[in-house]
Design an enzyme around this catalytic site. Structure first.
Site, PDB file in Angstrom:
ATOM      1  N   GLU A   1       4.144   2.008   1.935  1.00  0.00           N
ATOM      2  CA  GLU A   1       3.039   3.579   2.005  1.00  0.00           C
ATOM      3  C   GLU A   1       2.917   3.420   3.367  1.00  0.00           C
ATOM      4  O   GLU A   1       1.770   4.432   3.317  1.00  0.00           O
ATOM      5  CB  GLU A   1       1.936   3.174   1.256  1.00  0.00           C
ATOM      6  CG  GLU A   1       3.182   2.969  -0.169  1.00  0.00           C
ATOM      7  CD  GLU A   1       3.557   3.850  -0.790  1.00  0.00           C
ATOM      8  OE1 GLU A   1       4.041   4.353  -0.480  1.00  0.00           O
ATOM      9  OE2 GLU A   1       3.945   3.968  -2.552  1.00  0.00           O
ATOM     10  N   LEU A   2       3.105   2.625   4.565  1.00  0.00           N
ATOM     11  CA  LEU A   2       2.821   2.482   5.645  1.00  0.00           C
ATOM     12  C   LEU A   2       1.162   2.089   6.047  1.00  0.00           C
ATOM     13  O   LEU A   2       0.498   2.506   6.710  1.00  0.00           O
ATOM     14  CB  LEU A   2       2.908   3.980   6.826  1.00  0.00           C
ATOM     15  CG  LEU A   2       4.591   4.187   6.831  1.00  0.00           C
ATOM     16  CD1 LEU A   2       4.269   6.083   7.441  1.00  0.00           C
ATOM     17  CD2 LEU A   2       5.176   3.726   7.514  1.00  0.00           C
TER      18      LEU A   2
END
Length: 481
Positions: free
Chosen positions: A146-147
């Protein structure tokens, strides 16, 4: 000269079957194989296979000037190998072109970086080993699930030896700065940062087929002109999105494949190139430092971790899962470790979210997702306690296992020494028969040329012999008569 850095994410969790309270302790298989197979084969047919073919055609048509990067989670690779091996073959073919880079991430697409440093390292290594085995590349750039990024995560990523990391160009972190530059971590200046341009990325990923969008339809020449019109000093435009954008989220009928295929032609007209993340790290220099004390992500307006840990349901499940982390790390049960890894996928916590509608959730409500997950987790904990009783605390258990492992190592060491000594012992070993023969040779007198043969002794016991009577006995018998 500007460059475009394309990166696509590929991830699918192992969907859990409906697992009731009464299954706990009796059913240790948690997955909905039918749903997993059906979805993976469907998305492979509509998206992954034709998208791989498109990427390969673009690389060949533009003679290696088009480049792209992929981040594929370990759980997605496991399912692709089983349900859609043709997708793996397509990625192998892309890897051979030299124009494709594979990025590192956690094996389970998990939130482990937020709570368990040891598990974080283990999952990253497991993932990179898988990538190297399948595609012959050892990832150099890290992309967290999810960065998600923070200063603490940057420190751990740097310690694992990565040259760069990809994260979101969140305004709460950037402020007035543009994401179209190469940055470096304030915590670890040697760790370079590539920041996602959310506007241009979402133009393709979200708004491409939106008829109500004032810029609809989006064409390749219009999009390239937008990038060309950014300030001249801006160096790189990072376009990061889900691979399912090609064919699944944006259907083929929307023209998404034709749009992608035309991009390199219009980019060349504007003197805009394409680069992989490693190319960017090599060619460009960081212009500033980025710091984030609290984790950021690429989801939601706040760009934080609330989509996964924003309510009490998510937090309870998350904390319960990682309470047993220390004991799982001590386990040698591959099945137990695999199940625990699959249960860490961020999707399971996303399904429990209550902030907004969840279009990808297989559950009717967040509460159903929570109950189902907690039932599965309860069975996993029972299995773990069967291996490591809860009456023994972690320190005592660790000491016992260390002693056992040390003994095993010592036994293995002694066996190795014994194996080395065995050949030399065999050479020195002499049989009793050889010893007897050797002693006879040393005690027997030496023969001379003039020596007479020794008298022959009596024959064997079964040979008849003549008995000569004693003279004294015969004389006494005559007198008696």
């Amino acid at each position: 000269m500007k460059t475009i850095c394309f990166y696509f994410q590929i991830h699918q969790p192992h969907r859990l079957k409906r697992y009731r309270f009464f299954n706990i302790g009796g059913d240790h298989y948690y997955y909905d194989d039918f749903a997993n197979e059906d979805f993976m084969q469907r998305v492979a047919e509509t998206s992954f296979v034709p998208a791989n073919r498109l990427m390969l055609d673009m690389i060949k048509e533009y003679k290696g000037k088009f480049k792209v990067a992929f981040s594929i989670s370990g759980v997605a690779l496991d399912q692709l190998e089983i349900y859609a091996p043709e997708v793996i073959d397509g990625f192998k073919e892309l890897a051979e072109t030299g124009c494709v880079e594979f990025l590192s991430e956690t094996y389970g697409h998990s939130l482990v970086s937020l709570i368990d440093p040891l598990g974080f390292q283990q999952q990253v290594k497991l993932h990179d080993d898988k990538i190297e085995m399948l595609f012959g590349q050892r990832p150099k750039v890290f992309r967290n699930s999810e960065l998600i990024f923070s200063d603490e995560i940057a420190r751990m990523v740097h310690e694992m030896g990565f040259a760069g990391m990809i994260t979101e160009g969140a305004k709460r972190t950037l402020g007035w700065k543009s994401p179209n530059y190469l940055y470096q971590s304030a915590e670890q200046p040697k760790l370079k940062l590539l920041l996602r341009n959310s506007r241009f990325s979402d133009d393709i990923a979200v708004r491409f087929s939106n008829y109500s969008w004032n810029e609809y339809p989006l064409t390749a020449d219009k999009f390239i002109n937008w990038i060309a019109d950014t300030p001249k000093e801006e160096q790189v435009v990072n376009l990061f999105m889900n691979y399912e954008v090609l064919g699944n989220f944006q259907k083929r009928s929307s023209g998404i494949f034709d749009f992608m295929k035309a991009l390199p032609r219009f980019a060349a007209d504007k003197n805009i190139t394409f680069s992989t993340p490693s190319d960017v790290l090599e060619k460009l220099k960081p212009v500033d430092r980025i710091s984030s004390l609290n984790p950021i992500s690429w989801v939601g307006e706040e760009r934080d971790i609330s989509p996964w840990l924003g309510n009490t349901l998510q937090q309870e499940a998350f904390n319960k899962l990682y309470e047993i982390a220390d004991r799982i790390h001590l386990s040698e049960s591959k099945r137990l470790i695999q199940d625990w890894t699959y249960l860490q996928s961020s999707d399971h916590f996303y399904y429990m979210g209550t902030k907004e509608a969840l279009p990808f959730s297989p559950y009717t409500s967040p509460y159903e997702a929570f109950n189902n997950y907690m039932n599965v987790l309860s069975d996993l904990i029972e299995r773990m306690e069967a291996e490591f009783p809860s009456t023994i605390d972690n320190e005592e258990l660790n000491a016992l296992l260390t002693t056992i492992h040390n003994q095993a190592d010592e036994i293995e060491k002694l066996q190795s020494q014994l194996t080395k000594l065995k050949p030399s012992v065999e050479k020195e070993k002499v049989t009793p028969a050889k010893k007897a023969a050797s002693s006879e040779k040393t005690t027997a007198p030496a023969k001379s040329k003039n020596a007479k043969p020794a008298p022959v002794e009596a024959k064997a016991a079964n040979t008849k012999t003549e008995v000569v009577p004693d003279k004294k006995t015969t004389t006494s018998k005559k007198k008696a008569k």
